[in-house]
Enzyme design. Structure first.
Site, short mmCIF file in Angstrom:
data_model
loop_
_atom_site.label_atom_id
_atom_site.label_comp_id
_atom_site.label_asym_id
_atom_site.label_seq_id
_atom_site.Cartn_x
_atom_site.Cartn_y
_atom_site.Cartn_z
N HIS A 278 0.83 -1.19 0.00
CA HIS A 278 0.00 0.00 0.00
C HIS A 278 0.88 1.26 0.00
O HIS A 278 2.06 1.21 0.36
CB HIS A 278 -0.93 -0.01 1.21
CG HIS A 278 -2.00 -1.04 1.10
ND1 HIS A 278 -3.10 -1.09 1.94
CD2 HIS A 278 -2.16 -2.08 0.24
CE1 HIS A 278 -3.88 -2.10 1.60
NE2 HIS A 278 -3.33 -2.72 0.58
N GLU B 154 0.83 3.81 1.94
CA GLU B 154 1.31 4.13 3.27
C GLU B 154 2.50 3.25 3.65
O GLU B 154 3.47 3.70 4.25
CB GLU B 154 0.18 3.96 4.30
CG GLU B 154 -1.04 4.83 4.02
CD GLU B 154 -2.10 4.08 3.20
OE1 GLU B 154 -3.29 4.25 3.50
OE2 GLU B 154 -1.72 3.31 2.28
N CYS C 285 -6.26 1.69 5.32
CA CYS C 285 -6.96 0.46 5.67
C CYS C 285 -6.53 0.03 7.08
O CYS C 285 -5.65 0.64 7.70
CB CYS C 285 -6.66 -0.63 4.66
SG CYS C 285 -4.95 -1.25 4.73
N CYS D 91 -2.68 -0.95 7.38
CA CYS D 91 -1.79 0.22 7.36
C CYS D 91 -1.95 1.04 8.63
O CYS D 91 -0.97 1.61 9.14
CB CYS D 91 -2.08 1.09 6.14
SG CYS D 91 -1.47 0.38 4.58
#
Length: 323
Positions: free
Chosen positions: A245, A247, A272, A275
């Site tokens: 992701h 992040e 999410c 993360c």
């Protein structure tokens, strides 16, 4: 502040100018050449300069006052104005039939003598024989004025808050969120483009976007079976997803030592759950996001439990605005 207006014939440009005068703006213009748009300077303007250069020098010296310039038609002039830090470009358009009705009423024309085909021809010549279509397309805010009542136009203009100075110089939130949006353009994930920026003391520490790990085929080249599967819904099957992701990539790039204390994570999508756990572990103090995600309730709970501030950033409206 200088607001420049462009737009199609009978779209409501003059009404936008009038609205701005109610807000304290002064109307200005310069003597147009016949080759520019075939029109003389606006005789209703409070100040008319001999040349555009004189107008430009004047508004540059008086940049902290508010002015409006109607009927920008020349692309070179627009390019000169665009580099000014106090300039905002707005375009106005309306449906063809509505503009035709307004044009007939404005000039007291007979529909039998001036048919809609004549107005279509007039509009096409205005847009395509010169650079007018390029000027209109370059506007930061494009208003589609499809209502008959002037009051509806004024209500929309009031909601837009055209005098918001962050349109000219973005706030830190807007600046970093735009960087996150820019990072998202590098994403190759087939499910969703996400970008992230980590900052401390208003300085960028790291950026990230989502996609497959280094050495793998890109997601959009089949690198992640989960993201390329048609039956997998948003937030489902994450355990089989090979994509890092945005992040995660930003956190990996920066590391805990560089993040330190007081760092803020900007992401164009709410993190999410996975993360959020990593964000809490590494010591981020605040998360700012623009778009919500399916799992944002769980994410919010994790971040708040960790004492991390979380808020949604809503920028000033730009792009196409339909009344």
């Amino acid at each position: 502040m200088l607001i420049g207006i462009s737009g199609t014939p009978a779209s409501g440009k003059s009404e936008v100018v009038r609205y701005l005068t109610f807000q304290g703006f002064q109307t200005i213009d310069y003597k147009r050449s016949s080759g520019e748009d075939g029109k003389a300077a606006d005789r209703h303007a409070s100040t008319v300069f001999e040349t555009f250069e004189e107008l430009s020098d004047f508004v540059t010296k008086c940049w902290n006052n508010n002015y409006v310039l109607n009927n920008i038609c020349d692309l070179d002039i627009l390019e000169t104005l665009k580099i000014k830090p106090f300039f905002l470009h707005i375009s106005i358009d309306s449906p063809m039939l509505l503009r035709y009705e307004r044009y007939i009423e404005k000039y007291s024309l007979n529909k039998e003598e001036f048919k809609i085909e004549d107005f279509v021809r007039l509009t096409d010549e205005f847009l395509y024989l010169n650079s007018h279509i390029s000027v209109i397309s370059a506007a930061v805010i494009k208003i589609i004025n499809n209502k008959s009542l002037i009051e509806d136009l004024y209500v929309t203009l009031s909601r837009l808050d055209l005098m918001d100075l962050t349109r000219l110089r973005p706030s830190w939130d807007s600046y970093f969120m735009r960087l996150a949006d820019l990072a998202a353009f590098r994403s190759n994930c087939m499910k969703r483009r996400v970008g992230c920026v980590i900052v401390r003391d208003n300085r960028v520490i790291a950026t990230g976007y989502n996609g497959t790990p280094r050495g793998f085929a890109n997601c959009n080249e089949g690198g992640c079976g989960r993201c390329n599967g048609s039956s997998t819904g948003s937030g489902a099957g994450l355990a089989t997803c090979l994509c890092l992701h945005a992040e995660e990539n930003a956190l990996l790039e920066s590391g805990k030592d560089r993040i330190g204390s007081g760092s803020i994570l900007y992401c164009n999508t709410c993190p999410c759950l996975t993360c959020s756990i990593k964000i809490a572990q590494i010591g981020i103090c605040e998360v700012v996001f623009s778009q919500r995600y399916l799992m944002d309730d769980l994410s919010s709970s994790v971040l708040r439990t960790a004492g991390i501030r979380i808020r949604q950033f809503v920028p000033a409206q730009e792009g196409v605005v339909v009344i």
